[in-house]
Design an enzyme around this catalytic site. Sequence first.
Site, PDB file in Angstrom:
ATOM      1  N   THR A 193     -22.116 -41.452 -22.770  1.00  0.00           N
ATOM      2  CA  THR A 193     -22.939 -40.692 -23.729  1.00  0.00           C
ATOM      3  C   THR A 193     -22.828 -41.281 -25.133  1.00  0.00           C
ATOM      4  OG1 THR A 193     -21.314 -38.986 -24.366  1.00  0.00           O
ATOM      5  CG2 THR A 193     -22.595 -38.584 -22.373  1.00  0.00           C
ATOM      6  N   LEU A 243     -26.667 -38.144 -27.470  1.00  0.00           N
ATOM      7  CA  LEU A 243     -27.409 -37.120 -26.716  1.00  0.00           C
ATOM      8  C   LEU A 243     -26.695 -36.837 -25.398  1.00  0.00           C
ATOM      9  CD1 LEU A 243     -31.061 -38.338 -27.392  1.00  0.00           C
ATOM     10  CD2 LEU A 243     -29.749 -36.597 -28.614  1.00  0.00           C
ATOM     11  N   HIS A 244     -25.483 -36.291 -25.511  1.00  0.00           N
ATOM     12  CA  HIS A 244     -24.588 -36.197 -24.352  1.00  0.00           C
ATOM     13  C   HIS A 244     -25.244 -35.659 -23.079  1.00  0.00           C
ATOM     14  CE1 HIS A 244     -21.267 -36.946 -27.138  1.00  0.00           C
ATOM     15  NE2 HIS A 244     -21.779 -36.020 -27.920  1.00  0.00           N
ATOM     16  N   ASP A 245     -25.661 -34.390 -23.107  1.00  0.00           N
ATOM     17  CA  ASP A 245     -26.101 -33.734 -21.869  1.00  0.00           C
ATOM     18  C   ASP A 245     -27.358 -34.358 -21.273  1.00  0.00           C
ATOM     19  OD1 ASP A 245     -24.039 -31.937 -22.102  1.00  0.00           O
ATOM     20  OD2 ASP A 245     -25.277 -30.346 -22.976  1.00  0.00           O
ATOM     21  N   THR A 247     -27.999 -37.282 -20.656  1.00  0.00           N
ATOM     22  CA  THR A 247     -27.728 -38.372 -19.705  1.00  0.00           C
ATOM     23  C   THR A 247     -27.683 -37.871 -18.256  1.00  0.00           C
ATOM     24  OG1 THR A 247     -25.337 -38.107 -20.014  1.00  0.00           O
ATOM     25  CG2 THR A 247     -26.445 -39.751 -21.403  1.00  0.00           C
TER      26      THR A 247
END
Length: 316
Positions: A193, A243-245, A247
């Site tokens: 991420t 934009l962690h989530d 991914t």
Amino acid sequence: MKKLIIDCDPGHDDAIALMLAIGNREKFDIQCISTVGGNQILEKTTNNTLRLLELMDVNIPVVAGRDKPLVRALEIADSVHGDSGIDGPDLPVTKKRALDENFINTYARLLDALDPDEKMTFVVTGPQTNMALFLLARPEYKDKIEQIVFMGGACFGGNWSPKSEFNIYVDPEAAQIVSTSDIPIVMCGLDVTHQATINQDEIEYFRNSGSQCGLVIAEMLDFFSETSTPEFRREQEGKKIRLHDVTAIAYLLSPEIFETRELYYEVDLSESKIMRGATVIDYGNVFGKAANGCICFDIDRAKFIQLIKDAILRLP
Ligand SMILES: [Ca+2]
């Protein structure tokens, strides 16, 4: 078409993950969205989910999950996501309501309704409390789960302690139950991420896209960029927001844009301020144990951003 249950705690990056999923409804049959206490308290993450669905003008069942971790007190990330959980934009108010049903019964009902040759994919972008509770309560449903793709953990370094990522830190016991479930697991941790970044030019693209959702993305990231990136890093790297989530949904859309390795991992369940909730990944296969996760390490950033741009074109 892939059948999905998305379990989340919106959350700025959860919100964009939902947009990416809902902007690809020709590929994903989203059967339900469940919510959990995480970035904010359950009441707020559920309300945010309903308001995001209003924004996207879609009807997808929402069910509220567990309000706190399995055994620990809930710690929220209001320092990053604000008092509402999605500070920044004005999300539309909605008359939509969550299902009046226990989420475990919702999951079981949806898995019961699958055809004999079908399986469900779970995407988890918050603490893994709901997934763990379901596996504990209804282990007989494991065979109906195709895979669990989650955002959480890290091989190298953390964001809530030097070694721990927030989602796993909040409920390490839940994450350990998931890790030992024998269900195929894909981990989108901080290693990947931190490569899944968006820059200011791209934020302006979304702001000027003429789409409501694009504008909300820009307004969310205006807020999130200030709270999620420490000043020293902004000075070093410029404004690159992770934009962690998002991914986790991108992996299901385009696994070929990821670099992955099959590895063994487990979760540190100690009270250690450094190690609590660390996903200890046996990168060198020191234990010689069979892999229990497909761990994502890198992503083609340009193709990742393009996936979000394409999805926004299909949303209001
Ligand atoms: Ca999240």
